[in-house]
Design a protein around this motif. Sequence first.
Motif, mmCIF file in Angstrom:
data_model
loop_
_atom_site.group_PDB
_atom_site.id
_atom_site.type_symbol
_atom_site.label_atom_id
_atom_site.label_comp_id
_atom_site.label_asym_id
_atom_site.label_seq_id
_atom_site.Cartn_x
_atom_site.Cartn_y
_atom_site.Cartn_z
ATOM 1 N N PHE A 1 -39.044 88.093 82.090
ATOM 2 C CA PHE A 1 -40.397 87.617 82.370
ATOM 3 C C PHE A 1 -40.419 86.113 82.656
ATOM 4 O O PHE A 1 -41.381 85.628 83.219
ATOM 5 N N TRP A 2 -39.373 85.416 82.247
ATOM 6 C CA TRP A 2 -39.368 83.956 82.214
ATOM 7 C C TRP A 2 -38.327 83.350 83.143
ATOM 8 O O TRP A 2 -37.240 83.893 83.306
ATOM 9 N N GLN A 3 -38.656 82.168 83.653
ATOM 10 C CA GLN A 3 -37.702 81.405 84.463
ATOM 11 C C GLN A 3 -36.558 80.867 83.605
ATOM 12 O O GLN A 3 -35.465 80.628 84.108
ATOM 13 N N ASP A 4 -36.804 80.680 82.320
ATOM 14 C CA ASP A 4 -35.790 80.133 81.399
ATOM 15 C C ASP A 4 -35.347 81.163 80.353
ATOM 16 O O ASP A 4 -34.883 80.803 79.284
ATOM 17 N N GLN A 5 -35.499 82.438 80.647
ATOM 18 C CA GLN A 5 -35.137 83.554 79.767
ATOM 19 C C GLN A 5 -35.930 83.573 78.450
ATOM 20 O O GLN A 5 -35.511 84.181 77.479
ATOM 21 N N GLY A 6 -37.051 82.907 78.406
ATOM 22 C CA GLY A 6 -37.909 82.925 77.226
ATOM 23 C C GLY A 6 -37.642 81.807 76.237
ATOM 24 O O GLY A 6 -38.261 81.765 75.167
ATOM 25 N N ASN A 7 -36.751 80.893 76.587
ATOM 26 C CA ASN A 7 -36.423 79.799 75.654
ATOM 27 C C ASN A 7 -37.642 78.943 75.320
ATOM 28 O O ASN A 7 -37.839 78.575 74.161
ATOM 29 N N TRP A 8 -38.457 78.618 76.328
ATOM 30 C CA TRP A 8 -39.639 77.803 76.064
ATOM 31 C C TRP A 8 -40.537 78.490 75.051
ATOM 32 O O TRP A 8 -41.012 77.863 74.103
ATOM 33 N N TYR A 9 -40.773 79.774 75.245
ATOM 34 C CA TYR A 9 -41.656 80.539 74.359
ATOM 35 C C TYR A 9 -41.132 80.505 72.924
ATOM 36 O O TYR A 9 -41.866 80.177 71.994
ATOM 37 N N ILE A 10 -39.881 80.835 72.741
ATOM 38 C CA ILE A 10 -39.284 80.861 71.398
ATOM 39 C C ILE A 10 -39.296 79.473 70.767
ATOM 40 O O ILE A 10 -39.652 79.313 69.599
ATOM 41 N N ASN A 11 -38.911 78.476 71.545
ATOM 42 C CA ASN A 11 -38.802 77.113 71.011
ATOM 43 C C ASN A 11 -40.148 76.445 70.743
ATOM 44 O O ASN A 11 -40.187 75.421 70.056
ATOM 45 N N ASN A 12 -41.234 77.008 71.253
ATOM 46 C CA ASN A 12 -42.552 76.455 70.980
ATOM 47 C C ASN A 12 -43.338 77.255 69.949
ATOM 48 O O ASN A 12 -44.062 76.680 69.153
ATOM 49 N N LEU A 13 -43.198 78.558 69.965
ATOM 50 C CA LEU A 13 -43.978 79.387 69.046
ATOM 51 C C LEU A 13 -43.391 79.466 67.642
ATOM 52 O O LEU A 13 -44.129 79.678 66.692
ATOM 53 N N TYR A 14 -42.110 79.316 67.513
ATOM 54 C CA TYR A 14 -41.462 79.566 66.222
ATOM 55 C C TYR A 14 -40.920 78.300 65.560
ATOM 56 O O TYR A 14 -39.984 78.344 64.791
ATOM 57 N N LEU B 1 -43.583 78.463 82.849
ATOM 58 C CA LEU B 1 -42.269 79.065 83.076
ATOM 59 C C LEU B 1 -42.287 80.592 83.152
ATOM 60 O O LEU B 1 -41.261 81.219 83.372
ATOM 61 N N LEU B 2 -43.448 81.183 82.980
ATOM 62 C CA LEU B 2 -43.595 82.627 83.098
ATOM 63 C C LEU B 2 -43.695 82.978 84.581
ATOM 64 O O LEU B 2 -44.467 82.369 85.318
ATOM 65 N N HIS B 3 -42.898 83.932 85.044
ATOM 66 C CA HIS B 3 -42.985 84.355 86.441
ATOM 67 C C HIS B 3 -44.408 84.829 86.730
ATOM 68 O O HIS B 3 -45.029 85.509 85.906
ATOM 69 N N ASP B 4 -44.907 84.496 87.915
ATOM 70 C CA ASP B 4 -46.294 84.794 88.271
ATOM 71 C C ASP B 4 -46.664 86.263 88.095
ATOM 72 O O ASP B 4 -47.766 86.577 87.656
ATOM 73 N N MET B 5 -45.765 87.171 88.424
ATOM 74 C CA MET B 5 -46.103 88.599 88.344
ATOM 75 C C MET B 5 -46.350 89.074 86.912
ATOM 76 O O MET B 5 -46.957 90.118 86.700
ATOM 77 N N TYR B 6 -45.891 88.281 85.913
ATOM 78 C CA TYR B 6 -46.076 88.660 84.511
ATOM 79 C C TYR B 6 -47.241 87.933 83.834
ATOM 80 O O TYR B 6 -47.468 88.109 82.642
ATOM 81 N N LYS B 7 -47.973 87.138 84.570
ATOM 82 C CA LYS B 7 -49.077 86.385 83.981
ATOM 83 C C LYS B 7 -50.323 87.226 83.689
ATOM 84 O O LYS B 7 -51.056 86.915 82.766
ATOM 85 N N PRO B 8 -50.591 88.305 84.453
ATOM 86 C CA PRO B 8 -51.759 89.128 84.100
ATOM 87 C C PRO B 8 -51.558 89.845 82.760
ATOM 88 O O PRO B 8 -50.506 90.416 82.493
ATOM 89 N N MET B 9 -52.592 89.774 81.929
ATOM 90 C CA MET B 9 -52.539 90.396 80.607
ATOM 91 C C MET B 9 -53.894 91.045 80.333
ATOM 92 O O MET B 9 -54.932 90.440 80.542
#
Length: 185
Positions: free
Chosen positions: A36-49, A170-178
Amino acid sequence: MITISDQLVLQPITLEDQPALYELMKRIYPPAYEHFWQDQGNWYINNLYTLENLKKELQEKGSYYYFVRFRESVYNKEYTTIGILKIIENCTYPEQPDRQSFKVHRIYLDTTIQGKGIGRRLMQYAQTRAQETGHQLIWLDAMDQHPQAMNFYNSLGYIKGGLQHLDFELLHDMYKPMWYLYKHL
């Protein structure tokens, strides 16, 4: 500790658990979401946790955050941490603000345990808790481009509400709809 079944328990997460939470998410998040991510989710993990974010989330009124612990057999005494569950009582559902609402904010499970009914049991626990605490509606967010999750929630009786868009750069555009998914209780 909250017992869900003979093999499944919830252990409250504390500030002291932040390093273990971070390591768990580094292990279980990427196999399911790195594409889902341009950076394999590193930004998400490193910011949320981070410790700072965990402290903020633990202070949220009505918020309960757990490690999901599982043992393969009732004869096995050792539980393994396989995921997280975060629920929020009295969390307004944006599309029906007049209803007392309960949110399943986060549910992440190790992909290696899928198909064992654990996600279903956790969602049943959340729904039962919501009903016992007088909530009229239970809701969550689910990514439009995650058909496995959408099918799972649909099988539990959740229906689509409104569509929102995540603004994570950093989330690919196609995965932004929720979608907002909800269920009346």
